[in-house]
Design an enzyme around this catalytic site. Structure first.
Site, short mmCIF file in Angstrom:
data_model
loop_
_atom_site.label_atom_id
_atom_site.label_comp_id
_atom_site.label_asym_id
_atom_site.label_seq_id
_atom_site.Cartn_x
_atom_site.Cartn_y
_atom_site.Cartn_z
N ARG A 23 0.84 -1.21 0.00
CA ARG A 23 0.00 0.00 0.00
C ARG A 23 0.87 1.25 0.00
NH1 ARG A 23 -4.37 0.37 4.68
NH2 ARG A 23 -2.55 0.99 5.90
N LYS A 36 -2.57 6.74 1.59
CA LYS A 36 -2.40 7.09 3.00
C LYS A 36 -1.39 8.23 3.05
CE LYS A 36 -2.37 4.65 7.38
NZ LYS A 36 -3.80 4.75 7.68
N GLU A 58 -15.98 6.77 4.01
CA GLU A 58 -15.34 6.35 5.25
C GLU A 58 -15.30 7.52 6.22
OE1 GLU A 58 -11.13 5.41 5.15
OE2 GLU A 58 -10.81 6.59 3.35
C1 LIG Z 1 -4.98 4.03 7.85
C2 LIG Z 1 -6.33 4.38 7.39
C3 LIG Z 1 -7.41 3.49 7.53
C4 LIG Z 1 -7.28 2.17 8.24
O1 LIG Z 1 -6.44 1.29 7.56
P1 LIG Z 1 -5.78 0.05 8.31
O2 LIG Z 1 -4.90 -0.56 7.28
O3 LIG Z 1 -6.88 -0.86 8.70
O4 LIG Z 1 -5.06 0.59 9.48
C5 LIG Z 1 -8.63 3.87 7.00
N1 LIG Z 1 -8.81 5.06 6.40
C6 LIG Z 1 -7.80 5.95 6.26
C7 LIG Z 1 -8.07 7.24 5.57
C8 LIG Z 1 -6.54 5.64 6.74
O5 LIG Z 1 -5.55 6.55 6.61
#
Ligand SMILES: *Cc1c(COP(=O)(O)O)cnc(C)c1O
Length: 344
Positions: free
Chosen positions: A82, A184, A220
């Site tokens: 990722r 991210k 989300e």
């Molecule tokens: C990190 C993150 C998540 C959660 O991802 P995980 O891999 O489960 O920790 C969800 N949404 C956003 C915007 C994130 O930055």
């Protein structure tokens, strides 16, 4: 190994410097070998790409002490790939995925004294990140980058049990409509700070973001994906190109299907469907699952309450939570490849 003298049961979710961090530099088109350092400060040019044009991304994962005393981490290969995706979208060089996993192992092993003991409720949070480090004034990607990882012991995200939270539908978007929400990166977080500060000021715990194009579909929250449980026991989670592909959510889909025998639907979820769900939760590495009791839409005055999750985590959410954390702590057998042992 001698553990640090830390009151494990009472640490919060905050930064505590540890003994070692990992650092590697990209220069003249290639990465150096990378090494551990004790220096917790970063010194960069006032004109560094990261400071001027926000060229930076990060990852987040955890290391756990299992019941039989091993130190493990959970699916680091997915964080590596990722982060590679985030780098490509931000025109940054990819830190090789194999080296990413090695670096995670090195830095956790070097800080083993900070990995909270089994049963303490605490874990070691691991934060890999990368940024453009050389001066950039015309708009273009940097030529030099630094990749670093620090670790910090953290307590449970929610102290005193997971009380269901109340969230509101945000009237601003989390990410741009042309799809930057699936990486991210600090830039997405920076753009969400206004909305989260305002949500807190209005008495809400979090924002529910809708798809920016039609504002009819659930995306989300600022930092976690949604999961829903239907009244007939199905697991439903939103599919969208502009949300972050949460590793916790992807793992929960497997837990729901393979461990709990639930039908799993990964599809577009319309805001209008919310009133029909029995349970709702937010999922991510930090909180694992945080139950949502109520969604408020300030624009219409509508309030949706999830019947089995108002006072406590709903029963199915609880099962998902217990199974996933059981796998992570080595109490339940994990699917092939999910657990990376760092210290035997
Ligand atoms: C990190 C993150 C998540 C959660 O991802 P995980 O891999 O489960 O920790 C969800 N949404 C956003 C915007 C994130 O930055």
């Amino acid at each position: 190994m001698e553990k640090k003298n830390i009151d494990w049961g009472n640490i919060g979710f905050s930064y505590m410097p540890t003994d070692y961090r990992y650092v590697a530099n990209f220069k003249d088109g290639k990465w150096d070998d990378g090494e551990l350092t004790t220096d917790s400060t970063v010194r960069i040019s006032e004109c560094a790409g990261v400071l001027q044009y926000a060229q930076t991304c990060f990852e987040g994962l955890k290391a756990y002490t299992t019941k039989d005393g091993k130190i493990v981490c959970f699916r680091p290969d997915l964080n590596a790939s990722r982060m590679a995706d985030s780098c490509r979208r931000l025109v940054m060089p990819v830190f090789p995925e194999e080296k990413f996993i090695e670096a995670v192992e090195k830095v956790v092993e070097a800080n083993a004294a900070y990995v909270p003991p089994f049963g303490s409720g605490a874990t070691l949070y691991i934060r890999p990140y990368m940024y453009g480090s050389n001066p950039v004034i015309g708009v273009k990607p940097a030529d030099e980058y630094e990749f670093r990882i620090f670790v910090t012991p953290v307590g449970p995200y929610f102290k005193g049990g997971a009380k269901p939270i109340t969230i509101r539908v945000s009237d601003v978007d989390r990410a741009a409509p042309h799809g930057t929400g699936n990486i991210k990166a600090g830039l997405n977080y920076a753009m969400s700070l206004y909305a989260i500060t305002d949500a807190h000021a209005q008495g809400y715990d979090e924002n529910m973001y809708l798809d920016p194009r039609t504002r009819t579909k659930v995306e989300e929250t600022g930092g976690a994906n949604f999961i829903f449980i239907t009244k007939d026991g199905k697991f439903v989670t939103p599919k969208s190109d502009s949300i972050l592909p949460s590793i916790t959510r992807r793992s929960l889909m497997v837990v729901a299907e393979k461990y709990l025998g639930m039908p799993v639907e990964h599809r577009e979820v319309y805001y209008d469907e919310l009133k029909d769900f029995a349970e709702c939760g937010l999922c991510g590495t930090a909180a694992v699952i945080s139950p949502v009791g109520k969604v408020v839409n300030p624009a219409t005055g509508e309030e949706i309450c999830f019947p089995s999750g108002m006072d406590d985590m709903g029963p199915i959410t609880k099962k998902l939570y217990d199974t996933l954390t059981g796998i992570q702590m080595g109490e339940i057998e994990a699917p092939e490849g999910w657990i990376k042992v760092i210290v035997e």
